[in-house]
Enzyme design. Structure first.
Site, mmCIF file in Angstrom:
data_model
loop_
_atom_site.group_PDB
_atom_site.id
_atom_site.type_symbol
_atom_site.label_atom_id
_atom_site.label_comp_id
_atom_site.label_asym_id
_atom_site.label_seq_id
_atom_site.Cartn_x
_atom_site.Cartn_y
_atom_site.Cartn_z
ATOM 1 N N GLU A 1 13.545 -16.014 -1.195
ATOM 2 C CA GLU A 1 13.777 -17.018 -0.233
ATOM 3 C C GLU A 1 12.636 -17.995 -0.092
ATOM 4 O OE1 GLU A 1 14.307 -16.510 4.436
ATOM 5 O OE2 GLU A 1 15.457 -15.085 3.277
ATOM 6 N N ASP B 1 0.807 -1.271 -0.034
ATOM 7 C CA ASP B 1 0.092 -0.089 0.010
ATOM 8 C C ASP B 1 0.737 1.357 -0.014
ATOM 9 O OD1 ASP B 1 -2.791 1.069 0.384
ATOM 10 O OD2 ASP B 1 -1.820 2.084 2.167
HETATM 11 C C1 GLC Z 1 -3.927 3.310 -0.437
HETATM 12 C C2 GLC Z 1 -5.362 2.574 -0.226
HETATM 13 C C3 GLC Z 1 -6.401 3.217 0.128
HETATM 14 C C4 GLC Z 1 -6.134 3.755 1.438
HETATM 15 C C5 GLC Z 1 -4.644 4.520 1.284
HETATM 16 C C6 GLC Z 1 -4.265 4.793 2.829
HETATM 17 O O1 GLC Z 1 -4.266 4.249 -1.392
HETATM 18 O O2 GLC Z 1 -5.597 1.959 -1.692
HETATM 19 O O3 GLC Z 1 -7.589 2.524 0.016
HETATM 20 O O4 GLC Z 1 -6.913 4.533 2.098
HETATM 21 O O5 GLC Z 1 -3.693 3.787 0.578
HETATM 22 O O6 GLC Z 1 -3.697 3.493 3.570
#
Ligand code: GLC
Ligand code: CA
Length: 588
Positions: free
Chosen positions: A273, A228
């Site tokens: 790994e 993310d």
């Molecule tokens: C990313 C995710 C989103 C989230 C953001 C903060 O963009 O896709 O849904 O709100 O990160 O984690």
């Protein structure tokens, strides 16, 4: 066990078609279904999707023909940002189920030949994470606070934020804490909501912790990690003000800084790994929103991430020239196997986007796009054409749950039911992302459309439009011309036809507004043809090819005379390809 019948080839050890790819690189051309747990299926009747619901419908996903599932965050979370605020990275949110259920799900999916990708959120934590609680308790200057970004404020008594950074969700990116003695204290950084304090990736504790989290899930059999906000982790420790004109890159204080790469190089070593064990190849995919493809390319390669999401493709308008340019730029990234993404849990659904007079999309202009009227039948026709165009491209394809049903963006959710922090933090100026997160319709003619078990009194966590009675899985299964039937057939052909094995794309000359290309199992039939022959109508090559023709122009176009139609996104009119229609042809 899954409730629906598994397809006959349900044990697919390589996940993909026989003999096409070693299982170690399954991710190069997999069809990956994005499962947003909260909205997929509710197994226990509380109106919220969960792992029991997901397990009960694994057979449906196997029958759809996907190779992998990406789960949005499933960890314990106060849900300030729908699970992207994680308080324990090694467990499962109790509302969704238990770790034992996740283990069972991984096993059951593997038995169906389906890989599992999970979401890891390394940029920020939850304000309820034990580390953040410890940082608050330990006070200024402590080792506990050095895992986050705590700073004294500016101005009289430190009453102003340490710098001018703004949260991506609206408002300042800093929140002031109250110290243990009750006095107004330091401020901490959060690029998203205040409940999501950013980690300091300069801290060796943070690095060690996440490497261990990766090992925790890889050793449970997880096949991939979606990272993310992957470009945001590294910050300029001087925390300078921004002018607003900095481009992502080394000069930017928090986006795409060069030292972010050392984090992913270490993660790649861990993935490699585990790739040697019984489950085979593990992959890393980064959520990297960057306008500059050269900077994007730096994230991918043998020593770093396996793939990144293709957001330029998602943001692109329904326009042949613009799409062709994105496709060419994507395929030009030599070390990066292409990914094709039309939709996800953060953006407007395709049927709505393509039904507006401006068919582009951009995260920071959602209100602008929502102001357009939506022509749903037009958007749906284009979504069908886009699905076939996308699934014909070389690389992996991501399918956000509900796109296979043709769901549209629900723009009229009553304000008091909206949950996205973007809505609240912008005081309603940005409608937020709830409209693409409405629970799926499975069956029946009334909400909750089989989302929750029969007899459930709890309502789905967001209301479903009553018109979705025609878009349920059961309603669409009964119709050969439904979106679901189109997806099933396209995925079946894409998985089984040798034209879709790692073959290159060869463009064909076509009229303005028409995209035409071949996937050539024979290795490029065009090499000795004259350029004039290389049109979408020419069928003279020596080898059989799969030709994809997408008509984004306002006029019908002809099709080659002696080609057989494998699949079309809409009716063909006397051999003509109508506007907003894509066809897959077999030539030779
Ligand atoms: C990313 C995710 C989103 C989230 C953001 C903060 O963009 O896709 O849904 O709100 O990160 O984690
Ligand atoms: Ca539930």
């Amino acid at each position: 066990m899954p409730s629906a019948a598994a397809p006959s080839d349900s044990r697919r050890p390589d996940s993909l078609s026989p003999g096409s790819l070693p299982s170690g690189s399954w991710w190069r051309r997999a069809a990956i279904y994005q499962l947003y747990v909260r909205s997929f299926a509710d197994g226990n009747g509380d109106g919220i999707g969960d792992l029991a619901g997901a397990r009960a419908h694994l057979g449906h996903l196997a029958a759809l023909g996907i190779d992998a599932i990406w789960f949005n965050p499933w960890y314990p979370s106060p849900m300030a940002d729908a699970g992207y605020d994680i308080s324990d990275y090694r467990s499962i949110e109790p509302v969704f189920g238990t770790l034992a259920e996740a283990d069972a799900l991984i096993t059951e999916a593997h038995e169906l030949g389906i890989k599992i990708i999970i979401d890891v959120v390394p940029n920020h934590s939850s304000d309820r994470h034990p580390w953040f609680a410890a940082a608050l308790a330990a006070g200024p200057g402590s080792a506990e606070r050095s895992r986050f970004w705590f700073r004294p404020g500016r101005g009289i008594n430190g009453s102003l934020p340490p710098n001018n950074w703004q949260s991506i969700f609206g408002g300042p990116a800093w929140t002031r804490v109250t110290e243990a003695d009750g006095s107004p204290g330091e401020w901490y950084l959060h690029l998203f909501a205040p409940e999501q304090p950013d980690y300091n990736w300069g801290s060796p504790d943070v690095r060690r912790e996440f490497e261990d989290v990766l090992r925790f899930w890889f050793s449970r059999g997880v096949d991939g990690i979606r990272i993310d906000s992957a470009a945001l982790l590294s910050k300029d420790a001087a925390l300078p003000d921004v002018s607003g004109s900095e481009l992502p890159g080394p000069a930017h204080p928090f986006t795409d800084r060069d030292d972010v790469h050392s984090i992913y190089q270490a993660w790649r070593a861990i993935a490699d790994e585990y790739s040697a064990d019984e489950y085979g190849g593990r992959m890393l995919i980064g959520e990297v929103w960057l306008p500059d493809t050269a900077r994007l390319a730096r994230y991918v390669g043998p020593g770093e991430l396996h793939t990144v999401f293709n957001f330029p493709y998602l943001n692109c308008p329904w326009d042949a020239d613009a799409l062709r340019q994105v496709i060419d730029e994507t395929l030009a990234l030599a070390d990066a196997p292409a990914t094709w993404v039309l939709s996800n849990h953060d953006v407007d659904r395709v049927a709505s986007r393509y039904g507006r007079s401006d068919t582009a999309f951009s995260l920071d202009r959602r209100a602008y796009f929502h102001a357009f009227p939506v022509d749903v039948p037009l958007g749906t026709r284009r979504a069908r054409a886009a699905a076939l165009l996308t699934m014909a491209l070389p690389g992996s394809v991501y399918i956000y749950q509900g796109e296979e049903l043709g769901l549209w963006e629900v723009q009229d959710i009553p304000d008091e039911l909206r949950q996205d922090p973007i809505w609240a933090r912008t005081l309603g100026a940005d409608p937020g992302r709830d409209g693409c997160r409405v629970p799926l319709p499975w069956s029946g003619t009334e909400p909750p459309f089989g989302f929750s078990p029969a007899g459930t009194t709890a309502e789905p966590w967001l209301p479903q439009p009553k018109e979705w009675r025609d878009l349920t899985v059961s309603a669409e299964s009964a119709h050969a011309d439904s979106m679901l039937s189109l997806y099933r057939e396209a995925l079946r052909i894409r998985r089984s036809d040798p034209a879709f094995a790692d073959t290159p794309l060869t463009w064909r000359h076509a009229p303005a507004g028409v995209l035409a290309f071949d996937r050539d199992a024979g290795g490029g039939q065009d090499t000795d043809g004259s350029p004039a022959d290389r049109t979408w109508l020419d069928t003279t090559g020596p080898d059989p090819v799969l030709r994809c023709v997408a008509n984004l122009s306002p006029a019908p176009v002809g099709l080659p005379a002696n080609a057989s139609v494998l699949l079309a996104s809409g009716p063909l009119d006397d051999g003509l390809l109508l506007p907003d229609t894509t066809v897959w042809l077999r030539i030779g």
